[in-house]
Design an enzyme around this catalytic site. Structure first.
Site, short mmCIF file in Angstrom:
data_model
loop_
_atom_site.label_atom_id
_atom_site.label_comp_id
_atom_site.label_asym_id
_atom_site.label_seq_id
_atom_site.Cartn_x
_atom_site.Cartn_y
_atom_site.Cartn_z
N GLU A 278 5.14 -11.23 18.45
CA GLU A 278 6.26 -12.08 18.89
C GLU A 278 5.87 -13.56 18.97
O GLU A 278 6.73 -14.42 19.14
CB GLU A 278 6.85 -11.58 20.21
CG GLU A 278 5.92 -11.57 21.41
CD GLU A 278 5.11 -10.29 21.54
OE1 GLU A 278 4.92 -9.59 20.51
OE2 GLU A 278 4.65 -9.99 22.65
N CYS B 33 -9.54 -19.73 34.79
CA CYS B 33 -10.10 -19.78 33.43
C CYS B 33 -11.57 -20.19 33.42
O CYS B 33 -12.32 -19.78 32.53
CB CYS B 33 -9.31 -20.76 32.57
SG CYS B 33 -7.60 -20.27 32.45
N SER C 266 7.53 -16.19 33.91
CA SER C 266 8.02 -17.33 33.14
C SER C 266 8.03 -16.97 31.66
O SER C 266 7.13 -16.31 31.16
CB SER C 266 7.11 -18.53 33.39
OG SER C 266 7.26 -19.47 32.35
N GLU D 43 7.78 -25.16 32.31
CA GLU D 43 7.69 -24.21 33.42
C GLU D 43 8.30 -24.78 34.70
O GLU D 43 8.98 -24.07 35.45
CB GLU D 43 6.21 -23.82 33.64
CG GLU D 43 6.08 -22.51 34.40
CD GLU D 43 4.70 -21.85 34.21
OE1 GLU D 43 4.03 -22.13 33.19
OE2 GLU D 43 4.31 -21.08 35.08
N GLU E 229 11.90 -24.58 34.31
CA GLU E 229 12.34 -23.19 34.47
C GLU E 229 12.37 -22.81 35.94
O GLU E 229 13.31 -22.16 36.41
CB GLU E 229 11.39 -22.26 33.69
CG GLU E 229 11.86 -20.81 33.66
CD GLU E 229 10.87 -19.88 32.97
OE1 GLU E 229 9.94 -20.37 32.30
OE2 GLU E 229 11.05 -18.65 33.11
N GLU F 1 -4.01 -12.22 22.33
CA GLU F 1 -2.74 -12.95 22.40
C GLU F 1 -2.39 -13.53 21.03
O GLU F 1 -1.23 -13.47 20.59
CB GLU F 1 -2.82 -14.08 23.44
CG GLU F 1 -1.53 -14.87 23.55
CD GLU F 1 -1.65 -16.11 24.45
OE1 GLU F 1 -2.29 -16.01 25.52
OE2 GLU F 1 -1.12 -17.16 24.06
#
Lengths: 120, 511, 592
Positions: free
Chosen positions: C367, C505, C320, C280, C283, C362
């Site tokens: 994908e 979280c 991201s 990340e 990126e 998730e």
């Protein structure tokens, strides 16, 4: 600048003129109850009879026909009021399309009040 | 003389009828007299004179003081002093305020608001404009139930016409005051007649009441100070302004001034809408205005205030119709439902009917109302089905009192009233149902016994009608019903042309 | 502050004039029983449990909403009030299944505790129950209508904290239910599956989709290599389920317990948090150099990803492409690690222990599946589910000695630890991005600006003379506010961290039930959990993801470098606009 009351007074004069134009001050006036309750009891059919008569019957020329709200006599609807100049208003109750035709013939044209159909 | 003209035109037309003799028309003054779809008719009948007067001669404060001094109280049910409500809303500092007309008339059998909106929509518009001027609001909303299509149609036309004539809109009648009205439709929830639920519904949310305080006067529609009044209340305003405080407060009594419109229904000769001065007794309205009980039956009770009200007995017929007296007698004014009950009606069944309604219409938010009314209804159903158990009446009382005292809004707080008041006034009928399995009015199906009497000619109509083959008998001989097979559907009773079937409910021995 | 004099149970008190009766009573030490009330939500006054008597009032008043006033005389415990509360509670219980013994919330049920404190000992009004109905359409959340008492806390948390409004009341009176719009199943609704409703539900009406049975069966499957991973915030909250004070890091105990349960390997999602940072941060630097859209937005939070796809499709390119740490680790286990131990991916089962219920969804995203079509993560368990499994297997959790995570995917840095806290991903990414870009050490690596409880936090870091403006939002409601800001000024930020749950979280929808005393997402509770994570970060000798030796080794042996072709295959994904029921497609053509 004129006051709201003065503006209103002018409007009232105009309203009178407008009413005059539609025959409000006629010698004979017919009011048919046209609230939801009256319509449910069938007043729209009664109204139709009067509308056709006023439109087509030449002897009824100038008669003022209007709808009105409900006066509260649920058990006696549909109701029709006939105003004739110089006389007390006559209030017919439980009027049907058939009765309406008779009211036109007898009361409006000949001035005979059909007493048994008048509300007490 | 002019004052007389304004309110007494109705009497001149209708005064001869006994139904109207004791009536006094203020809210309904034009209903049945004018063409509701012709603004000229209203203007010519001195319409908008109150608005013109207010804008010409009175400050907003004067208007509030006038309404306060008149003693007018909310006609929607609770009877909160209208002027006080106006004052509270007027006192709020805010960039925006709202005026709301509650036309979400939901009581079963009540239709005074519909009658006003259908018969005289401009009087509501005029009242609201005056309210807007008094509290400093330029925006009005009429919350009207969608089940009133004709009322909506006439109201829309009236608002359009009023705009064209500048009774609504910018700089009304050349003054600095601007005010306009929008319509919002209710989707048929009874609870939306409660002002906080109504406000939520206008906001586009689910119609559920909020706890008060804060009251709408402080924090209402979209969080702004909001003045909510009922149609009938609004319809009183113009007459008060034009005829004056003294005139208005001369009508009615003590703490209840003016008139109240009642929807007379049930076992009464003249069913209909009657507007009577406060302080008239129940006896006068039922017998003089309503014409008494039809078919020579005996009066048993009168239910006032709709599903939130209570049942009053013949001993209470001389109760005066005003907020306090009705409350004291164990009922309420409510929005004006008045259902007359004769000896052919079962009080337990009537209580069940009303509770069924409030139970269906509970919004589901607060526990006492949502769950409690369901349990009460279950117990009542049990009792009318002949399965009542000792202690059931006491359970009804206990639940009823908790629901009354602990519910969030007026719906829940008043939902047990029909049950509690019938238990109070007709306890013996409940006890008969529970302990003797008897319904003295012969209404509760499961408690009825069908028997064949000696008028039977043996035509067999009942035998053929019976779905469970409980009727025996040869043709042309007297028939009989086998009670252990009978499901009490009543088909035999309806099929018999010779009055040979008796419908009775007698005390049964306890098993 | 002006005060008023009031009498509570005949004793005189001076209290703040803006208080409600409940608040005044709280302050003097009388806790009035309550159910629908929650300090972070609007007041509903629906449950009527908190009623009190006020002299001069005809009816009881709800203390949660009724303001105090001068001279008010309040009674909280009269016979009449106690009886009314009992009756009201009985009315709730009369419409509630009598299956406490077999209920997942047995012993951790607010309704049960309330019944016990109110002292209901007999039942009088029993009747029919509401129509039973269970909506188990979603892989994350189950709505069990039988157990719903309609307190409305879920409805309010969804609307007011999360700004999602996936559920609301429907129908009237006794038939009232809480459902998604148009009575659609949760799976087809706009629900982001964040699970805050589950956290705040007083009963078992809203629960996570429970996979403990499947995982127990898996643990008995000898043909599989069983691999567990645990999220950072699980370790600082699980203790609460065993009566341990919030704020203890119990990572070693969890590893030990998982081994006792039968897992072959226990890895750390913090390892993959470091891996996420490597990707990340790289990126981000790419995007800052003109390759890709700014601001870049984080993609770790599965609830936020679902919200993105349905509510904010215009931001998809800003997000991201990095998978969440959970999905990264599962991919690495089934590729790199599978090679290492000579197993096929199908011979390995990944079980992720998460603080989250959206992660269950998730895991099922197509994908994110492996090349063979099987999911990378086989099962996701919440903190609550793991705690129950530990208890159920008879493991003495409190007295375990503790064990270390397995190598090579069990070693992590302090930067990864703070992933569990709102602002943590941002802070960790900044540490690495700064040093990757400047090739020099960041002196003070504590990015205080992005720490703390606020819903939206902002900061700026100077990297190579450029000011990088960052923002952090926790809770979807706060995120929506931040995006409103962004609409006004699209260039306001370079980097945004979004976590779906309040507090990040650690406040996840899968964390242990707080119970009546500590209300869900109580700042105190969340703070204790956060403190434990920050202190673990501080104590760690390695606090920068790029310094994690296992990460360095992984790149050397497998991925080459961040954003390499291989890392794109295993560590990155893509998002696309979705249309659950209630989200309109723009043109009629698309709708077909």
């Amino acid at each position: 600048m004129s006051s709201p009351l003065a503006v209103l007074e002018a409007k009232k004069q105009q309203a009178k003129k407008n009413l005059e134009e539609i025959g409000y001050f006629s010698d004979v006036k017919i009011y048919v109850g046209m609230a939801t309750c009256e319509i449910a009891a069938g007043s729209n059919h009664v109204m139709e009879v009067f509308q056709n008569a006023v439109k087509e019957d030449k002897s009824l020329k100038g008669v003022y026909l209007s709808q009105k709200g409900c006066a509260g006599r649920c058990n006696l609807e549909p109701t029709v009021e006939i105003y004739q100049k110089g006389k007390d208003p006559v209030k017919y109750v439980k009027v049907t399309a058939e009765n309406a035709k008779i009211i036109i013939e007898k009361h409006i044209k000949k001035g005979e009040v059909i007493k048994e159909w008048v509300g007490k | 003389m002019e004052k007389q003209m304004f309110t007494d035109r109705f009497a001149s037309v209708f005064g001869t009828e006994s139904f109207f003799k004791k009536q006094k028309r203020i809210a309904l003054k034009n209903c049945g007299l004018i063409d509701p779809e012709n603004i000229n008719d209203y203007i010519y009948a001195d319409g908008y004179k109150a608005l013109g007067t207010v804008l010409t001669k009175m400050t907003p404060k004067d208007v509030v003081e006038t309404v306060k001094a008149s003693g007018l109280r909310g006609r929607g049910g609770a009877g909160f002093p209208t002027g006080r409500k106006w004052e509270l809303t007027a006192q709020q500092e805010s960039d925006e305020k709202f005026v709301v007309c509650n036309a979400d008339e939901g009581d079963p059998g009540a239709f005074m608001d519909r009658s006003v909106v259908e018969g005289d929509p401009h009087t509501v518009i005029e009242g609201m404009a005056i309210g807007g001027y008094a509290i400093g609001s330029s925006k009005g909303v009429v919350y009207i139930r969608a089940e009133y299509p004709l009322a909506i149609k006439r109201l829309i036309k009236a608002i359009d016409d009023a705009r064209k004539e500048n009774f609504l809109g910018k700089n009304i009648l050349g003054s600095n005051f601007s005010f306009d009205i929008e319509i919002r439709y209710g989707a048929g929830a009874f609870v939306c007649g409660e002002e906080t639920a109504l406000i939520r519904s206008i906001e586009g949310l689910r119609g559920m009441p909020k706890s008060r305080p804060p009251f709408p006067a402080a924090k209402g529609l979209f969080g702004k100070p909001t003045l909510v009044n009922n149609v009938e209340t609004w319809a009183n305003i113009s007459s008060i302004i034009v005829n004056g405080v003294d005139w208005f407060s001369s009508i009615g009594i003590d703490k209840s001034k003016g008139t109240k419109v009642f929807a007379l229904a049930g076992k009464i000769v003249n069913t209909g809408l009657a507007e009577v001065p406060m302080g008239m007794t129940l006896r006068e309205i039922i017998y003089d205005v309503g014409g008494g009980i039809p078919n020579g039956k005996k009066f048993k009770a009168v239910q006032t205030g709709g599903p939130s009200g209570g049942c009053l007995t013949d001993k209470m017929l001389d109760t005066k119709i005003d907020y306090e007296s009705l409350m004291q007698a164990g009922s309420i004014m409510g929005s004006g439902g008045m259902i007359v009950i004769d000896e052919d009606s079962c009080m337990v069944n009537i209580a069940k009917f009303f509770l069924q309604f409030t139970q269906d219409e509970s919004c589901g938010k607060c526990i006492p109302c949502r769950e409690g009314t369901k349990r009460m209804l279950e117990i009542l159903t049990r009792i009318t089905d002949g399965e009542g158990k000792p202690g059931d009446i006491e359970k009804l009382e206990e639940l009823g009192n908790v629901i009354k005292k602990a519910s969030l809004c007026g719906l829940g707080q008043s939902a047990p009233n029909p049950v509690l008041s019938t238990i109070k006034n007709f306890r013996e009928e409940y006890e008969e149902h529970v302990y003797q399995k008897k319904c003295r009015a012969v209404v509760c199906e499961k408690l009825i016994t069908y028997t064949i009497n000696d008028k039977c000619i043996g035509c067999s109509a009942c035998r053929r009608a019976c779905p469970v083959v409980a009727i025996k008998g040869a043709p042309k001989e007297a028939h009989s019903i086998q009670q252990e097979l009978c499901i009490k559907c009543g088909k035999c009773f309806r099929s018999c042309k010779f009055h040979a079937i008796d419908k009775t409910s007698e005390a049964k021995e306890q098993k | 502050m002006s005060t008023v004099k009031i009498f509570i149970n005949n004793k005189e008190y001076n209290v703040d004039s803006t208080y409600t009766i409940m608040k005044a009573c709280d302050e003097i030490g009388i806790k009035i029983p309550r159910l629908c009330y929650h300090p972070k939500l609007s007041i509903s006054s629906g449950c009527r449990i908190c009623i009190v008597e006020v002299e001069g009032m005809r009816n009881f008043v709800a203390s949660c909403s009724y303001p105090v006033s001068e001279g008010m005389k309040v009674h909280t415990n009269t016979d009449a009030i106690r009886q009314a509360r009992k009756d009201i509670l009985e009315l709730i219980l009369d419409n509630h299944p009598k299956d406490c013994n077999t209920c997942v919330r047995d012993e951790v049920c607010e309704l049960q505790q309330l019944a016990s404190s109110i002292g209901l000992r007999e039942r009088k009004f029993e009747g029919v129950l509401r129509t039973p109905f269970v909506d188990a359409s979603s892989p994350s959340i189950v709505n069990n209508h039988d157990k719903c008492i309609l307190c409305g806390r879920c409805v309010r948390v969804c609307a007011q904290i999360q700004n999602v409004s996936a559920i609301d009341y429907a129908n009237r009176g006794f038939n009232t239910v809480v459902v998604p719009a148009y009575n659609n199943p949760i799976a087809e609704s706009v629900c982001t599956l964040c699970g805050q409703c589950v956290n705040i539900c007083p009963t078992a009406a809203l629960t996570e989709q429970n996979y403990t049975k499947d995982v127990f069966s898996l643990l008995n499957d000898k043909t599989k290599v069983k691999v567990a991973q645990i999220a950072p915030s699980v370790r600082v909250a699980i203790g609460e389920a065993f009566g341990i004070k919030p704020g203890n890091n119990m990572a070693r105990e969890i590893v030990h317990a998982l081994k006792l349960l039968g897992f072959d390997y226990v890895f750390d999602a913090q390892f993959s948090a470091d891996l996420t940072i490597m990707e990340e941060a790289s990126e981000l630097l790419e995007r800052l150099n003109g390759h890709g859209k700014l601001p870049m937005i984080t993609s770790c939070s599965s609830g936020w990803m679902k919200a993105l796809e349905q509510f904010y499709p215009e931001l998809i390119e800003n997000v991201s492409t990095c998978k969440s740490p959970m999905s990264m680790l599962s991919s690495v286990v089934k590729s790199y690690f599978a090679d290492k131990i000579g197993k096929k991916p199908t011979e390995i089962a990944n079980v992720a222990i998460m603080c989250c219920v959206a992660k269950k969804y998730e895991a099922k995203r197509p994908e994110l599946a492996m090349e063979d079509g099987n999911p990378a993560t086989d099962y996701v368990l919440t903190t609550r589910e793991l705690a129950w499994m530990i208890k159920s297997a008879g493991i003495d959790f409190k007295n375990l000695k503790g064990m270390d995570f397995d190598a090579p995917l069990g070693f992590s840095t302090g930067a990864a630890t703070i992933f569990g806290v709102s602002g943590g991903v941002m802070e960790a990414a900044v540490r690495t991005a700064y040093e990757l870009a400047t090739k020099s050490k960041m002196e003070n690596i504590d990015v205080i600006a992005v720490r703390g409880n606020e819903g939206i936090k902002e900061g700026a870091i100077n990297i190579n003379g450029t000011e990088i403006r960052v923002a952090v939002a926790n809770g979807l409601g706060n995120a929506s506010k931040l995006f409103e800001e962004l609409k006004k000024d699209p260039n306001k930020y370079h980097f945004i961290e979004v976590m779906a749950c309040p507090g990040g979280c650690i406040g996840g929808g899968g964390q242990p039930y707080a119970g009546i005393q500590d209300l869900p997402f109580d700042p105190k509770l969340v703070n204790e959990r956060a403190k434990a994570l920050y202190s673990s970060d501080e104590k760690n000798t390695i606090r920068r993801s790029h310094e994690n030796p296992s990460i360095i080794q992984l790149y050397k042996e497998f991925f080459g470098k961040p954003l390499s072709e291989k890392s794109h295959k295993y560590l990155h994904t893509h998002y696309k606009q979705k249309f659950p029921k209630g989200i309109l497609r723009k043109s009629g053509k698309e709708a077909k």
